[in-house]
Design an enzyme around this catalytic site. Structure first.
Site, PDB file in Angstrom:
ATOM      1  N   GLU A  27       0.884  -1.163   0.000  1.00 51.15           N
ATOM      2  CA  GLU A  27       0.000   0.000   0.000  1.00 51.15           C
ATOM      3  C   GLU A  27       0.919   1.209   0.000  1.00 51.15           C
ATOM      4  OE1 GLU A  27      -3.189  -0.046  -0.198  1.00 51.15           O
ATOM      5  OE2 GLU A  27      -3.313  -2.216  -0.023  1.00 51.15           O
ATOM      6  N   CYS A  78      -2.388   8.736   3.675  1.00 54.19           N
ATOM      7  CA  CYS A  78      -2.175   8.139   2.353  1.00 54.19           C
ATOM      8  C   CYS A  78      -3.329   8.455   1.416  1.00 54.19           C
ATOM      9  CB  CYS A  78      -2.016   6.633   2.493  1.00 54.19           C
ATOM     10  SG  CYS A  78      -3.377   5.883   3.390  1.00 54.19           S
TER      11      CYS A  78
HETATM   12  P1  NAP Z   1       8.701   4.723   4.166  1.00 52.85           P
HETATM   13  O1  NAP Z   1       9.871   5.568   4.413  1.00 52.85           O
HETATM   14  O2  NAP Z   1       8.584   4.044   2.866  1.00 52.85           O
HETATM   15  O3  NAP Z   1       8.696   3.660   5.344  1.00 52.85           O
HETATM   16  C1  NAP Z   1       7.669   2.735   5.467  1.00 52.85           C
HETATM   17  C2  NAP Z   1       8.128   1.590   6.351  1.00 52.85           C
HETATM   18  O4  NAP Z   1       9.151   0.867   5.684  1.00 52.85           O
HETATM   19  C3  NAP Z   1       8.715   2.034   7.683  1.00 52.85           C
HETATM   20  O5  NAP Z   1       8.354   1.108   8.668  1.00 52.85           O
HETATM   21  C4  NAP Z   1      10.200   1.979   7.407  1.00 52.85           C
HETATM   22  O6  NAP Z   1      10.950   1.803   8.579  1.00 52.85           O
HETATM   23  C5  NAP Z   1      10.269   0.754   6.541  1.00 52.85           C
HETATM   24  N1  NAP Z   1      11.463   0.652   5.736  1.00 52.85           N
HETATM   25  C6  NAP Z   1      12.115   1.638   5.092  1.00 52.85           C
HETATM   26  N2  NAP Z   1      13.162   1.118   4.422  1.00 52.85           N
HETATM   27  C7  NAP Z   1      13.155  -0.208   4.653  1.00 52.85           C
HETATM   28  C8  NAP Z   1      13.987  -1.292   4.244  1.00 52.85           C
HETATM   29  N3  NAP Z   1      15.016  -1.113   3.459  1.00 52.85           N
HETATM   30  N4  NAP Z   1      13.686  -2.522   4.686  1.00 52.85           N
HETATM   31  C9  NAP Z   1      12.640  -2.746   5.491  1.00 52.85           C
HETATM   32  N5  NAP Z   1      11.820  -1.760   5.910  1.00 52.85           N
HETATM   33  C10 NAP Z   1      12.063  -0.511   5.479  1.00 52.85           C
HETATM   34  O7  NAP Z   1       7.356   5.508   4.388  1.00 52.85           O
HETATM   35  P2  NAP Z   1       6.969   6.441   5.601  1.00 52.85           P
HETATM   36  O8  NAP Z   1       7.764   7.675   5.458  1.00 52.85           O
HETATM   37  O9  NAP Z   1       7.002   5.726   6.902  1.00 52.85           O
HETATM   38  O10 NAP Z   1       5.446   6.714   5.291  1.00 52.85           O
HETATM   39  C11 NAP Z   1       5.000   7.712   4.436  1.00 52.85           C
HETATM   40  C12 NAP Z   1       4.535   7.151   3.134  1.00 52.85           C
HETATM   41  O11 NAP Z   1       3.650   6.059   3.342  1.00 52.85           O
HETATM   42  C13 NAP Z   1       3.749   8.137   2.335  1.00 52.85           C
HETATM   43  O12 NAP Z   1       4.261   8.184   1.057  1.00 52.85           O
HETATM   44  C14 NAP Z   1       2.317   7.597   2.343  1.00 52.85           C
HETATM   45  O13 NAP Z   1       1.577   7.918   1.199  1.00 52.85           O
HETATM   46  C15 NAP Z   1       2.515   6.160   2.492  1.00 52.85           C
HETATM   47  N6  NAP Z   1       1.366   5.559   3.152  1.00 52.85           N
HETATM   48  C16 NAP Z   1       0.547   4.758   2.431  1.00 52.85           C
HETATM   49  C17 NAP Z   1      -0.550   4.192   3.030  1.00 52.85           C
HETATM   50  C18 NAP Z   1      -1.490   3.305   2.290  1.00 52.85           C
HETATM   51  O14 NAP Z   1      -2.309   2.645   2.905  1.00 52.85           O
HETATM   52  N7  NAP Z   1      -1.419   3.256   1.010  1.00 52.85           N
HETATM   53  C19 NAP Z   1      -0.811   4.426   4.383  1.00 52.85           C
HETATM   54  C20 NAP Z   1       0.046   5.243   5.078  1.00 52.85           C
HETATM   55  C21 NAP Z   1       1.149   5.799   4.440  1.00 52.85           C
HETATM   56  P3  NAP Z   1      11.753   3.021   9.240  1.00 52.85           P
HETATM   57  O15 NAP Z   1      10.774   4.058   9.608  1.00 52.85           O
HETATM   58  O16 NAP Z   1      12.355   2.379  10.438  1.00 52.85           O
HETATM   59  O17 NAP Z   1      12.721   3.474   8.235  1.00 52.85           O
END
Ligand code: NAP
Length: 679
Positions: free
Chosen positions: A255, A292
């Site tokens: 997602e 999101c």
């Molecule tokens: P993100 O930077 O992509 O991180 C998402 C998750 O992935 C976090 O738990 C992060 O952990 C983890 N992660 C990052 N790099 C990783 C790796 N190499 N291996 C394993 N895990 C990894 O996103 P975010 O900044 O937390 O969230 C914002 C984004 O999420 C926005 O773009 C939003 O649109 C999207 N979002 C989408 C939805 C949906 O339902 N479609 C819902 C909410 C948010 P760390 O924080 O520890 O790095």
């Protein structure tokens, strides 16, 4: 500095070495460090698989009751969570969506499963699919819990709801979970996990939390495991390409961010325009736009753009940005300085193809906080792009904050083209006048979205809003949104189960499903089934009734009693010219006469008849035909007693087949009765 602990194979442990520092979103004060270095991923997976056995051994209803009890337990302690939520910059209202919205999701999933699934360990889909001429061979699809672990990687913006919306279907399916929260906000997720584990409601191993990086977790996963990810498209695409996921066919649900739209439909009157403005502003400011589903592109017919723009600017001008703890503040900061830097960067990209109408970070802006520079504050920012076809960045850039771009369109064809430039979104709102027919537009937009929110003055009175994913509905979207379905009622539960086609005899299927299948052996008894208590009835127990010849008097009497004088029953000439060729009995008479044949009239353990399902009239019943009923106990479900004073009882589903003198099926259906149990 406190290091946030993870729950690893039954123990709370902190990682080694220096972690990533998380600060208070409003004050900038250091809060805690997060690291998972040195934590044993293999032990986590093994521990989960052990816990999974206990979950798989529970029935759907037992798991659903567990979930409901868990939701109540967490809800009683909600104020602890609100206190931690404030540190992420959330207002009370933002926190409510995350915290109480999360608990509501657990409650909803619990009742959904109790209502829609039998109290079994496996789930059978489809009716019996006959595969042979004589009915001795057929099939159904079966779903069983995967004996692995579900790894949930969550985004920072919903530390509670984001975890629980995935956890609910996982636990209901009978699978354990390892939750990895985003580092920002992990303290709140951890507090909820701690509280859930302390409740003692979950089997050991059903839930673990990993704060920090995933180390070699993915290397420990195999063909029965599942990974679900919520976050940015960039991270998601990178993780989806993990070679082990490919090698072991590990389902990876994603997602991701999406550039969602709100569309003001052509011809919108002043009231409809006001609805559009309200929805756009609400989505920009709730959770400071860190949703999101938030509206990133607001499409407006070109002729209406000036007035809609003025109304948006006027409403955004009233937003009070600041410390949510202060009276009158309506929008808090972003979750972290990292997010602030990201939003600034994205707004700069957008501003290269669009004009900033309000907000942005080039000009000073008012912040109602003690130390505005210490918090991750960003003002509501509205941009306008007059050449949307030539401006790819406005369709591709998600600034994850209170940021939206206003886009004009000239006609429906152009609108569809522009929406598609977003390459797939979670949701779009279409805002239109009451009574306007927008079905053609809806049909064409469907393929680009996981959800469409049709907002007119009628639905607006009770709408749950553009930005609220609901447990019963698909949450996910095509293309850029990740291509997944995170929720969507039972669809989400099935995501954690394996579907297997099972081909068998009707008897073997009856044993597997605990539900009588047509063609399976039956047993008959001298005692009428309606004289038996719940425990005394056996699935497959059958009553073959006496026969009844249908007369003209039956038809006339039933017509007069019911007032149904339809020509096929009452008009000899019209009936002769009809498809039946002569007068036929009312279908409802057949059903009533069948009841007269199978009921046992005296008071007994049957408490009530409360429904009928799947009624089909197959052959007509003509004057002089003789009908007979086969009543077979199809399925039994015990009802839990809410209080010790409740009468012990269960639901019995009876298969009813009404046949004529030529052994042809004239009607078939199920009836549902409440039957008293002895204890
Ligand atoms: P993100 O930077 O992509 O991180 C998402 C998750 O992935 C976090 O738990 C992060 O952990 C983890 N992660 C990052 N790099 C990783 C790796 N190499 N291996 C394993 N895990 C990894 O996103 P975010 O900044 O937390 O969230 C914002 C984004 O999420 C926005 O773009 C939003 O649109 C999207 N979002 C989408 C939805 C949906 O339902 N479609 C819902 C909410 C948010 P760390 O924080 O520890 O790095």
């Amino acid at each position: 500095m406190e290091k946030l602990q993870s729950y690893v194979a039954g123990r709370w442990l902190a990682g080694e070495g220096e972690g990533r520092l998380v600060r208070h979103a409003v004050t900038g004060a250091p809060l805690y460090e997060v690291t998972s270095q040195g934590l044993d991923m293999a032990a986590m997976v093994a521990w989960a698989k052990q816990g999974g056995q206990a979950l798989a051994a529970m029935s759907f209803h037992q798991r659903a009751h567990m979930l409901k009890a868990l939701a109540s337990h967490l809800a009683e302690r909600k104020e602890e969570f609100y206190a931690l939520s404030a540190a992420t910059g959330a207002t009370r209202k933002d926190g409510w969506i995350d915290i109480e919205g999360g608990f509501a999701t657990l409650f909803t999933y619990s009742s959904l499963v109790r209502r829609e699934l039998s109290d079994e360990r496996i789930l059978l889909e489809d009716d019996w699919i006959p595969l042979s001429r004589r009915g001795g061979f057929g099939a159904r699809h079966m779903l069983t819990p995967k004996p692995g672990v579900a790894v949930h990687i969550n985004a920072f913006n919903f530390p509670v709801w984001g975890m629980l919306e995935k956890l609910a279907p996982t636990l209901l399916a009978g699978m354990p979970a390892i939750v990895k929260p985003a580092t920002d906000g992990a303290q709140l997720t951890q507090a909820v996990v701690k509280c859930a584990l302390a409740s003692g409601l979950l089997p050991e191993g059903a839930l673990q939390i990993l704060c920090g990086g995933v180390n070699d977790l993915f290397d420990q996963l195999g063909p029965q495991d599942v990974v679900t990810f919520t976050g940015s498209a960039h991270t998601g695409q990178q993780l989806r390409a993990t070679p082990r996921f490919n090698r072991c066919s590990i389902p990876f649900t994603m997602e991701a961010d999406s550039v969602n739209s709100a569309i003001l439909v052509e011809g919108a009157d002043a009231a409809t325009q006001a609805l559009f403005v309200r929805e756009v502003v609400r989505e920009m400011t709730t959770k400071a736009g860190q949703k999101c589903t938030a509206i990133r592109r607001a499409f407006v017919p070109r002729a209406l753009l000036p007035q809609v723009q003025d109304a948006l600017l006027a409403k955004l001008g009233k937003v009070v940005l600041g410390d949510p703890a202060r009276e009158g503040v309506t929008m808090g900061p972003l979750a972290s300085q990292r997010q602030l830097a990201d939003v600034r960067d994205k707004v700069e990209q957008l501003a290269s193809q669009a004009r900033i109408l309000c907000g942005g970070h080039q000009q000073p802006f008012a912040v109602d906080a003690e130390a505005p520079e210490a918090g991750a504050f960003y003002p509501p920012t509205l941009l306008r792009c007059d050449q949307p076809k030539e401006s790819p960045l406005v369709h591709q850039t998600e600034a994850f904050g209170p940021v939206c771009t206003l886009l004009p369109y000239d006609d429906e064809a152009e609108l569809l083209e522009l929406v598609a430039l977003g390459e797939g979104s979670l949701v779009a709102s279409l805002v239109f006048n009451a009574g306007q027919d927008i079905s053609a537009l809806v049909a064409q937009l469907g393929a680009w979205h996981g959800r469409l929110h049709l907002l007119d003055p009628v639905s607006a009175e009770e709408s749950t809003g553009h930005g609220s994913p609901l447990p019963h509905l698909v949450h996910g979207g095509p293309g850029r949104a990740g291509g997944g379905e995170e929720m969507g009622g039972l669809r989400a539960v099935k995501h954690y189960m394996q579907r297997t086609a099972v081909q068998s005899s009707p008897g073997a299927m009856t044993q597997l499903s605990h539900s009588w299948t047509t063609g399976a052996p039956v047993v008959e008894d001298r005692v009428h089934p309606f004289r038996k208590y719940f425990e005394e009835l056996a699935v497959g127990e059958r009553l073959l009734t006496a026969r009844r010849t249908v007369t003209e008097a039956d038809i006339v009497n039933f017509g007069c009693l019911s007032g149904d004088h339809f020509y096929a029953h009452m008009d000899k000439i019209a009936a002769a010219e009809s498809l039946f060729g002569e007068r036929v009995a009312h279908g409802y008479f057949v059903v009533s006469a069948a009841a007269g044949l199978f009921v046992d009239a005296a008071p007994g353990p049957v408490i009530a008849n409360y429904g009928m399902e799947g009624l089909r009239f197959i052959e007509p019943v003509k004057i002089g035909d003789t009908i007979q009923v086969e009543l077979t106990c199809k399925q039994k479900t015990r009802k839990p007693r809410r209080t010790p004073d409740d009468l012990p009882q269960g639901v019995v589903v009876w298969d009813i087949k009404v046949k004529n003198q030529r052994d042809q099926l004239v009607a078939s259906y199920d009836i549902l009765t409440l039957v008293q149990a002895k204890e």
